[in-house]
Scaffold this motif. Structure first.
Motif, mmCIF file in Angstrom:
data_model
loop_
_atom_site.group_PDB
_atom_site.id
_atom_site.type_symbol
_atom_site.label_atom_id
_atom_site.label_comp_id
_atom_site.label_asym_id
_atom_site.label_seq_id
_atom_site.Cartn_x
_atom_site.Cartn_y
_atom_site.Cartn_z
ATOM 1 N N ALA A 127 7.079 11.087 5.492
ATOM 2 C CA ALA A 127 5.797 11.316 6.059
ATOM 3 C C ALA A 127 4.948 12.022 5.061
ATOM 4 C CB ALA A 127 5.961 12.188 7.263
ATOM 5 N N LEU A 128 3.686 11.759 5.088
ATOM 6 C CA LEU A 128 2.788 12.386 4.160
ATOM 7 C C LEU A 128 1.869 13.287 4.943
ATOM 8 C CD1 LEU A 128 1.889 9.182 2.327
ATOM 9 C CD2 LEU A 128 3.449 10.908 1.566
ATOM 10 N N SER A 129 1.486 14.437 4.416
ATOM 11 C CA SER A 129 0.545 15.207 5.152
ATOM 12 C C SER A 129 -0.416 15.931 4.265
ATOM 13 C CB SER A 129 1.261 16.174 6.053
ATOM 14 O OG SER A 129 1.215 17.452 5.545
ATOM 15 N N SER A 182 1.776 2.064 8.202
ATOM 16 C CA SER A 182 2.818 2.354 7.216
ATOM 17 C C SER A 182 2.467 3.611 6.444
ATOM 18 C CB SER A 182 2.977 1.188 6.225
ATOM 19 O OG SER A 182 1.831 1.109 5.387
ATOM 20 N N GLY A 183 3.482 4.196 5.793
ATOM 21 C CA GLY A 183 3.250 5.355 4.963
ATOM 22 C C GLY A 183 2.346 5.050 3.787
ATOM 23 N N GLN A 184 2.493 3.848 3.241
ATOM 24 C CA GLN A 184 1.679 3.461 2.087
ATOM 25 C C GLN A 184 0.198 3.492 2.435
ATOM 26 O OE1 GLN A 184 3.160 0.128 -0.163
ATOM 27 N NE2 GLN A 184 1.117 -0.495 -0.817
ATOM 28 N N LEU A 225 -4.880 9.015 2.727
ATOM 29 C CA LEU A 225 -5.501 9.847 3.752
ATOM 30 C C LEU A 225 -4.917 11.252 3.735
ATOM 31 C CD1 LEU A 225 -5.566 7.292 6.739
ATOM 32 C CD2 LEU A 225 -7.411 7.851 5.129
ATOM 33 N N ALA A 226 -3.626 11.349 3.464
ATOM 34 C CA ALA A 226 -2.987 12.661 3.360
ATOM 35 C C ALA A 226 -3.453 13.392 2.113
ATOM 36 C CB ALA A 226 -1.476 12.501 3.347
ATOM 37 N N VAL A 282 2.119 12.992 7.383
ATOM 38 C CA VAL A 282 2.413 11.589 7.669
ATOM 39 C C VAL A 282 3.926 11.434 7.790
ATOM 40 C CG1 VAL A 282 2.280 9.202 6.907
ATOM 41 C CG2 VAL A 282 0.380 10.753 6.453
ATOM 42 N N ALA A 283 4.355 10.762 8.840
ATOM 43 C CA ALA A 283 5.775 10.457 9.049
ATOM 44 C C ALA A 283 5.937 8.952 8.961
ATOM 45 C CB ALA A 283 6.230 10.963 10.419
ATOM 46 N N ALA A 284 6.649 8.481 7.955
ATOM 47 C CA ALA A 284 6.744 7.042 7.728
ATOM 48 C C ALA A 284 7.868 6.736 6.753
ATOM 49 C CB ALA A 284 5.415 6.509 7.180
ATOM 50 N N GLY A 285 8.020 5.470 6.421
ATOM 51 C CA GLY A 285 9.045 5.052 5.482
ATOM 52 C C GLY A 285 8.585 5.244 4.045
ATOM 53 N N PHE A 286 9.520 5.561 3.172
ATOM 54 C CA PHE A 286 9.224 5.655 1.743
ATOM 55 C C PHE A 286 9.064 4.245 1.183
ATOM 56 C CE2 PHE A 286 11.827 9.580 2.357
ATOM 57 C CZ PHE A 286 10.807 10.488 2.157
ATOM 58 N N SER A 287 8.296 4.118 0.122
ATOM 59 C CA SER A 287 8.056 2.801 -0.458
ATOM 60 C C SER A 287 7.713 2.942 -1.929
ATOM 61 C CB SER A 287 6.895 2.110 0.260
ATOM 62 O OG SER A 287 5.668 2.790 -0.010
ATOM 63 N N ALA A 288 7.744 1.813 -2.614
ATOM 64 C CA ALA A 288 7.331 1.801 -4.017
ATOM 65 C C ALA A 288 5.871 2.229 -4.139
ATOM 66 C CB ALA A 288 7.518 0.398 -4.598
ATOM 67 N N GLY A 289 5.060 1.830 -3.144
ATOM 68 C CA GLY A 289 3.654 2.212 -3.162
ATOM 69 C C GLY A 289 3.455 3.709 -3.120
#
Length: 337
Positions: free
Chosen positions: A17-19, A75-77, A82-83, A91-98
């Protein structure tokens, strides 16, 4: 024979997650000790983020003096910028290459926690590598090594969490992510793709993995090993430096402790999770749930492994791994009760 996927690194992460908190309106800044501080949270609407939903429903955020506003994101990407800019605090989400690419370009975010973690149960897993039963019955694919050159579905494509989890299974058979053709397909669509032959296998999450296995469309050949996760929480830089970051973390960690072991299947918790994700208690009971680390700490070694896989596949274009001290902050989990 079903196997555990080999973990790429010494420890495991758990799935982002991103915040960010430019919009934080804390009581101290307003001069009104009775007013809760606003925290805006972008969250992918899935049970894997149950600690946040449970903390909200049980009043843990309110007790901490926080007015948490949950906003569903795709998605987290999508939510990382926004975070970083302060439009979202968490942000609560999946990690990604993005996500890694965004960090490499200088976006101000911190990975502070893990979310859902696999318990490694080969008989009841939230995520399975499901292989077409027709291909298994014909002898075309009898083990993971037989996936070489095959089309394998993974939500998010080569740069998504599914591709990382798939890489763990492939590594066990001496294969890499580049030895298969990854097809970007959503979990709900994979059982049909297996049935009509457009996919040879898929890294599928429940309940769709369960559907494919129970209706005879597919066979589970591997599950993530205990401790593996592809999701977590991130804070935007502004929020991470503020007084409410630890309060938010402590409330979520408190909820994670409520979800340990079989307690995650309690009627109270399932009702909260179901209402938050649009599912009934009966539906949640029918599929496995992830587990959560009691202090939801981030897992640097697994993040390192994810970055390496995506660099190998070309989903990440930069050449040198990012210094983890620049984007991982474990201080919140170290301070939580």
């Amino acid at each position: 024979m079903k196997k555990h996927l080999k973990v790429l690194a010494a420890t495991v992460l758990a799935g982002l997650a991103l915040s960010a908190c430019g919009g934080d309106t804390s009581a101290s800044s307003e001069g009104d000790s009775q007013e809760n501080a606003t925290v805006k949270v972008g969250i992918v609407q899935l049970p894997i983020f149950a600690p946040i939903y449970v903390a909200d429903a049980k009043g843990y955020f309110d007790e901490a003096g926080l007015d948490v506003q949950l906003e569903t994101v795709k998605s987290g990407q999508d939510a990382v910028p926004l975070a970083s800019s302060g439009k979202l605090d968490v942000v609560a989400a999946g990690f990604s290459a993005g996500m890694f690419s965004a960090i490499e370009t200088g976006l101000d975010i911190k990975v502070v926690a893990s979310m859902g973690v696999s318990d490694g149960d080969t008989e009841k897993s939230p995520t399975d590598l499901v292989v077409s039963k027709a291909k298994v019955d014909s002898g075309e694919i009898t083990d993971i090594a037989g996936l070489k050159g095959k089309k394998i579905g993974a939500a998010g494509g080569a740069g998504g969490t599914g591709a990382f989890l798939l890489s763990l299974a492939l590594e066990e058979a001496g294969l890499s992510i580049n030895d298969v053709e990854i097809v970007n397909l959503g979990n709900p669509d994979m059982p049909t793709a297996l049935a009509n032959g457009s996919l040879d296998a898929g890294l599928i999450s429940a309940p769709f993995s369960t559907m494919a296995i129970e209706d005879g469309t597919g066979v589970s050949m591997a599950v993530p090993p205990a401790g593996t996760s592809g999701t977590g929480m991130l804070y935007g830089g502004q929020f991470a430096d503020g007084e409410n970051a630890q309060k938010f973390f402590d409330a979520v960690a408190r909820a994670a402790k409520d979800l340990q072991g079989e307690d995650r299947y309690s009627e109270e918790n399932l009702k909260i999770i179901g209402e938050a994700t649009g599912q009934s208690v009966e539906e949640l009971k029918s599929v496995p749930l992830y587990t959560w680390l009691p202090n939801i700490e981030p897992l640097p070694e697994q993040l390192k492994g994810m970055e390496a896989v995506w660099m190998e596949s070309g989903a990440i274009e930069y050449k040198d791994a990012i210094d983890q001290d620049s984007y991982i902050d474990a201080s919140f989990s170290e301070k939580t009760p």
